[in-house]
Design an enzyme around this catalytic site. Structure first.
Site, PDB file in Angstrom:
ATOM      1  N   ASP A  74       9.352  35.795 -46.922  1.00 57.10           N
ATOM      2  CA  ASP A  74       9.793  34.796 -47.905  1.00 57.10           C
ATOM      3  C   ASP A  74      10.325  35.484 -49.175  1.00 57.10           C
ATOM      4  O   ASP A  74      11.316  35.063 -49.768  1.00 57.10           O
ATOM      5  CB  ASP A  74       8.669  33.802 -48.242  1.00 57.10           C
ATOM      6  N   ARG A  75       9.653  36.592 -49.574  1.00 54.53           N
ATOM      7  CA  ARG A  75      10.142  37.380 -50.708  1.00 54.53           C
ATOM      8  C   ARG A  75      11.525  37.942 -50.393  1.00 54.53           C
ATOM      9  O   ARG A  75      12.423  37.903 -51.227  1.00 54.53           O
ATOM     10  CB  ARG A  75       9.207  38.569 -50.952  1.00 54.53           C
ATOM     11  N   SER A 144     -10.400  32.039 -77.756  1.00 52.70           N
ATOM     12  CA  SER A 144     -10.658  32.479 -76.376  1.00 52.70           C
ATOM     13  C   SER A 144      -9.625  31.960 -75.377  1.00 52.70           C
ATOM     14  O   SER A 144      -9.162  32.709 -74.518  1.00 52.70           O
ATOM     15  CB  SER A 144     -12.054  32.036 -75.927  1.00 52.70           C
TER      16      SER A 144
END
Lengths: 205, 205
Positions: A74-75, A144
């Site tokens: 797919d990449r 945070s």
């Protein structure tokens, strides 16, 4: 023409201009009679469709020498679609691949949103936040939630932008990532574009 | 003078020049008779030592206005030690904090090595690699191990270096991270340096 990009959880189809998904768990590929050109990273599905003559695996049409052996198909398909860009595919993993003037430069893999959030939570319940995509990228955080959002998103952003290439976002989380990558183009059909290009090169459509 | 930095898993002592660790699970703080100046992020231990008169919590000596409310006291102590630097504390989390000419600029939190490795593994067994700290940072990877190593380490490196400040590495994984941050100074006693500075400012030693 019917195209299909088979992942770990779903069949993603493109039928001319309409795209739709079917769950790997429930969908029966035998229900489709017409020709389907597909790529797949799902070994279980591969075994199931290997004997269906109308399902045609197009991965053998790709010149894989440009890529590396364990690189997901797919990449590769997404990369085949572009000539000069850095492709950020944001899904369960975030894959980042650079193509410069038609040459594949390499790429890297970063955890997807869900995996990274779990990672922070597992370190300490005090880090169990969702990511803030409205984050100010120009300022080091002093709370945070932003400290983990910056840790996840700004580090990725800085590295991607360093390559000085047009950024294309694709994958299930493309639209969310576009809030951080404001300069990027979102193209949710990039893999299909690559598949069409592979078929055209091979004179198969 | 005996200093102690209490984390989630260990008591980290500095006795003049000798540093040593004791496990939170097995160490009894009552065994120490001399004065101990400490900081702690461990709530269970806090309750245990609150009534021991020779254990002195120095966190109240810090001017916390410079910092944010939920910022860990160990991060604050490390930051107190520097005037102009970016501090990378590599432990179960990697905290990154910038101080410019004595002013705290903010910071971010990134997953530690173990948490990040687990994160990749949870996404796919195909991503279950240890990180390659010999990674070439100047080249986009073309193999899976380097693709995840680059994803974890290069993104962090690029972001840290962007701030144009001297880099100080501390924490349990400081020496491993030094293979990537070649320009950095390693200072495993940075938190203790900060604690000493806090005590000096308050005229307590």
């Amino acid at each position: 023409m019917l195209l299909c990009d088979i992942g770990n959880t779903s069949y993603h189809f493109l039928d001319d201009e309409r795209s739709f998904k079917e769950s790997v768990g429930t969908f029966n590929p035998q229900n489709i009679q017409e020709k389907v050109y597909y790529i797949s990273v799902n070994h279980a599905v591969n075994a199931e469709i290997a004997n269906l003559v109308n399902w045609i695996d197009i991965s053998s049409l790709i010149n894989r020498e440009r890529y590396y052996e364990t690189m997901g198909i797919d990449r590769i398909a997404a990369v085949e679609a572009v000539e000069n860009a850095i492709v950020v595919d944001a899904g369960s993993a975030v894959t980042v691949d650079a193509v410069k003037e038609g040459v594949y430069m390499g790429g890297f893999i970063y955890p997807g949103m869900k995996a990274m959030q779990k990672s922070y939570k597992d370190i300490s319940p005090a880090l169990d936040y969702s990511f803030n995509f409205e984050l100010n990228l120009d300022k080091m955080p002093k709370n945070s939630q932003d400290a983990i959002s910056y840790g996840y998103l700004k580090t990725l952003y800085t590295e991607v932008m360093l390559h000085n290439l047009p950024v294309i976002l694709t994958g299930g989380d493309a639209k969310v990532f576009a809030k951080i990558f404001k300069e990027a183009d979102v193209d949710e059909r990039l893999v299909f574009k690559g598949m069409k290009k592979i078929l055209q090169k091979a004179d198969r459509c």
